[in-house]
Design an enzyme around this catalytic site. Structure first.
Site, PDB file in Angstrom:
ATOM      1  N   ASP A  40      -2.409   4.944   1.885  1.00  0.00           N
ATOM      2  CA  ASP A  40      -3.751   5.517   1.730  1.00  0.00           C
ATOM      3  C   ASP A  40      -4.825   4.464   1.480  1.00  0.00           C
ATOM      4  O   ASP A  40      -5.944   4.786   1.092  1.00  0.00           O
ATOM      5  CB  ASP A  40      -3.753   6.529   0.585  1.00  0.00           C
ATOM      6  CG  ASP A  40      -3.372   5.894  -0.760  1.00  0.00           C
ATOM      7  OD1 ASP A  40      -3.083   4.677  -0.800  1.00  0.00           O
ATOM      8  OD2 ASP A  40      -3.359   6.620  -1.779  1.00  0.00           O
ATOM      9  N   ASN A  52       1.222  -7.836  -7.476  1.00  0.00           N
ATOM     10  CA  ASN A  52       0.140  -8.144  -6.530  1.00  0.00           C
ATOM     11  C   ASN A  52      -0.786  -9.267  -6.983  1.00  0.00           C
ATOM     12  O   ASN A  52      -1.408  -9.934  -6.153  1.00  0.00           O
ATOM     13  CB  ASN A  52      -0.738  -6.896  -6.301  1.00  0.00           C
ATOM     14  CG  ASN A  52       0.010  -5.773  -5.615  1.00  0.00           C
ATOM     15  OD1 ASN A  52       0.953  -6.013  -4.868  1.00  0.00           O
ATOM     16  ND2 ASN A  52      -0.405  -4.542  -5.867  1.00  0.00           N
ATOM     17  N   HIS A 107      11.131 -10.539   5.463  1.00  0.00           N
ATOM     18  CA  HIS A 107      11.144 -11.858   4.832  1.00  0.00           C
ATOM     19  C   HIS A 107      11.617 -12.934   5.806  1.00  0.00           C
ATOM     20  O   HIS A 107      11.894 -14.059   5.386  1.00  0.00           O
ATOM     21  CB  HIS A 107      12.022 -11.840   3.578  1.00  0.00           C
ATOM     22  CG  HIS A 107      11.322 -11.301   2.374  1.00  0.00           C
ATOM     23  ND1 HIS A 107      11.878 -11.274   1.113  1.00  0.00           N
ATOM     24  CD2 HIS A 107      10.077 -10.763   2.231  1.00  0.00           C
ATOM     25  CE1 HIS A 107      11.024 -10.740   0.252  1.00  0.00           C
ATOM     26  NE2 HIS A 107       9.932 -10.416   0.916  1.00  0.00           N
ATOM     27  N   ASP A 121       0.839  -1.201   0.000  1.00  0.00           N
ATOM     28  CA  ASP A 121       0.000   0.000   0.000  1.00  0.00           C
ATOM     29  C   ASP A 121       0.871   1.246   0.000  1.00  0.00           C
ATOM     30  O   ASP A 121       0.704   2.134  -0.838  1.00  0.00           O
ATOM     31  CB  ASP A 121      -0.921  -0.004   1.221  1.00  0.00           C
ATOM     32  CG  ASP A 121      -1.832   1.217   1.270  1.00  0.00           C
ATOM     33  OD1 ASP A 121      -2.300   1.649   0.194  1.00  0.00           O
ATOM     34  OD2 ASP A 121      -2.079   1.739   2.368  1.00  0.00           O
ATOM     35  N   GLU A 160      -5.269  -1.933  -7.988  1.00  0.00           N
ATOM     36  CA  GLU A 160      -3.844  -2.258  -7.863  1.00  0.00           C
ATOM     37  C   GLU A 160      -3.631  -3.745  -7.573  1.00  0.00           C
ATOM     38  O   GLU A 160      -2.539  -4.273  -7.758  1.00  0.00           O
ATOM     39  CB  GLU A 160      -3.224  -1.431  -6.732  1.00  0.00           C
ATOM     40  CG  GLU A 160      -3.175   0.054  -7.015  1.00  0.00           C
ATOM     41  CD  GLU A 160      -2.797   0.869  -5.784  1.00  0.00           C
ATOM     42  OE1 GLU A 160      -2.257   0.283  -4.818  1.00  0.00           O
ATOM     43  OE2 GLU A 160      -3.043   2.089  -5.782  1.00  0.00           O
ATOM     44  N   PRO A 172       8.944  -3.513  -5.917  1.00  0.00           N
ATOM     45  CA  PRO A 172      10.090  -4.333  -6.330  1.00  0.00           C
ATOM     46  C   PRO A 172       9.646  -5.759  -6.652  1.00  0.00           C
ATOM     47  O   PRO A 172       8.628  -6.234  -6.150  1.00  0.00           O
ATOM     48  CB  PRO A 172      10.995  -4.306  -5.107  1.00  0.00           C
ATOM     49  CG  PRO A 172      10.056  -4.150  -3.953  1.00  0.00           C
ATOM     50  CD  PRO A 172       8.944  -3.260  -4.464  1.00  0.00           C
ATOM     51  N   GLY A 197       1.370   6.208  -1.572  1.00  0.00           N
ATOM     52  CA  GLY A 197       1.472   6.446  -0.139  1.00  0.00           C
ATOM     53  C   GLY A 197       0.548   5.534   0.644  1.00  0.00           C
ATOM     54  O   GLY A 197      -0.223   4.746   0.084  1.00  0.00           O
ATOM     55  N   ASP A 250      12.169 -12.892  13.536  1.00  0.00           N
ATOM     56  CA  ASP A 250      13.450 -12.872  14.247  1.00  0.00           C
ATOM     57  C   ASP A 250      14.548 -12.450  13.276  1.00  0.00           C
ATOM     58  O   ASP A 250      14.278 -12.050  12.144  1.00  0.00           O
ATOM     59  CB  ASP A 250      13.747 -14.230  14.884  1.00  0.00           C
ATOM     60  CG  ASP A 250      13.706 -15.378  13.880  1.00  0.00           C
ATOM     61  OD1 ASP A 250      13.933 -15.111  12.672  1.00  0.00           O
ATOM     62  OD2 ASP A 250      13.448 -16.527  14.275  1.00  0.00           O
ATOM     63  N   THR A 273      12.826 -20.812  10.827  1.00  0.00           N
ATOM     64  CA  THR A 273      11.754 -20.289  11.694  1.00  0.00           C
ATOM     65  C   THR A 273      10.755 -19.531  10.823  1.00  0.00           C
ATOM     66  O   THR A 273      10.672 -18.302  10.888  1.00  0.00           O
ATOM     67  CB  THR A 273      12.316 -19.375  12.800  1.00  0.00           C
ATOM     68  OG1 THR A 273      13.098 -18.325  12.189  1.00  0.00           O
ATOM     69  CG2 THR A 273      13.188 -20.156  13.772  1.00  0.00           C
TER      70      THR A 273
END
Length: 353
Positions: free
Chosen positions: A77, A97, A195, A70, A91, A166, A75, A255, A250
């Protein structure tokens, strides 16, 4: 059944960061924005997110990713939440996406409960920001002070989503350009640490396993044992739809192990491993985060706060949507009126607005 103890612990985190951290008075947003108008907002968000996690442990990572996708398009929004309509090109169907965004239903569930408690008060953009914070903390990650007061956009921008977000194939220079919206390289490395949980489909990295850059060979930066594991999960002639943990040790916990995996050549996506390629300017930061989880967490909090302030709508801008997937009916009617007012009149001239 939802653990009220865990909900209470998460809310204690919220109270602690609100009281314990300084707040800059020149910021556009205020963490206390809903204290009077919707005092149960934090509780509702945490409760619904926690309920969703009981049947979907991936939801924490999905909601954090949804907030990212988002903020970097128009921005923070809530434009990413908008479905296709007469006035909206969603989008959600942009290449980064399409068929990969998750958590939209959870945001809608939160909004439904919030509307019962305080109708037309809390924006979908703020709900998404709070859901990302709750998700991080519920996965044993950091808790930060979410600044609130965003309003929801009346538009979406699929073209910008295709350009700005990206891909798993991004180079380091492309990642730096992506993070240039008020963020620096340290923020980029910290945000990439998200990630540490979640999953990715084979087609997003299978080229690294068999034919990297059309060489007919695997990506030389891949750890050889990890390569063997990934080939079992993602056969060369497979469908590409199998899911693989972003963090092989994990996968559902927030972490610092993500950074250990990068050092070992076990970054799943090319866009992960490029952060630790020879002479990369990001190596020093990765090693620092790998060795000190508290430093990683502190920088992740700073990066999330900065990201959450990108391109926000405040005051009389935008609106407070009643449903997160659609702009309000009044706004739709206004859009139709504007389009109609621009139609050619009988004399061939454009009517004035």
């Amino acid at each position: 059944m939802v653990s009220l103890h865990l909900v209470a612990r998460t809310l204690c985190c919220v109270v602690f960061v609100l009281v314990g951290l300084p707040f800059s008075s020149d910021a556009q947003l205020d963490p206390l924005f809903y204290n009077k108008s919707c005092p149960n907002l934090h509780f509702i968000v945490v409760k619904v997110v926690l309920e969703a996690s009981l049947s979907d442990p991936r939801i924490f990572a999905s909601l954090v990713r949804l907030h990212f996708h988002d903020c970097f398009v128009q921005g923070c929004d809530a434009s990413v939440l908008l479905n296709n309509s007469a006035t909206i090109v969603s989008e959600q169907e942009a290449l980064p996406n399409n068929n990969s965004l998750r958590g939209l239903n959870v945001v809608n569930d939160i909004k439904t409960e919030v509307e019962k408690a305080c109708p037309s008060v809390a924006s979908c953009a703020d709900i998404l920001a709070l859901a990302a914070q709750a998700s991080s903390f519920l996965a044993d990650g950091p808790c930060w002070k979410v600044r609130l007061g965003r309003r929801d956009s009346l538009t979406a921008n699929q073209t910008l989503a295709n350009q700005n977000l990206p891909s798993p194939f991004s180079t380091l220079d492309q990642l730096k350009a992506f993070a240039s919206q008020g963020l620096n390289t340290t923020h980029l490395v910290a945000l990439s640490g998200a990630h540490t949980f979640g999953k990715g489909r084979c087609f997003l990295f299978v080229n690294r396993l068999y034919d990297f850059n059309n060489t007919g060979k695997p990506d030389p930066t891949l750890n050889i044992d990890y390569l063997k594991e990934l080939r079992k999960l993602c056969p060369q002639n497979g469908t590409g739809t199998n899911l693989v943990n972003l963090d092989p040790t994990t996968p559902n916990k927030f972490d610092k192990t993500y950074y250990s995996h990068l050092k070992a050549g076990k970054g799943l996506f090319q866009s992960d491993q490029v952060l630790f390629t020879p002479n990369a300017s990001t190596i020093k930061t990765i090693l620092k985060f790998r060795n000190h989880e508290n430093i990683f967490f502190d920088n992740f909090k700073i990066a999330m706060i900065k990201m959450g302030n990108i391109g926000v709508l405040t005051g009389n801008q935008g609106e407070i949507r009643k449903q997160c997937n659609f702009i309000n009916q009044k706004s739709i009617e206004q859009d139709i009126d504007i389009v109609a007012s621009k139609e050619p009149s009988k004399d061939g001239m454009i009517s004035s607005i």
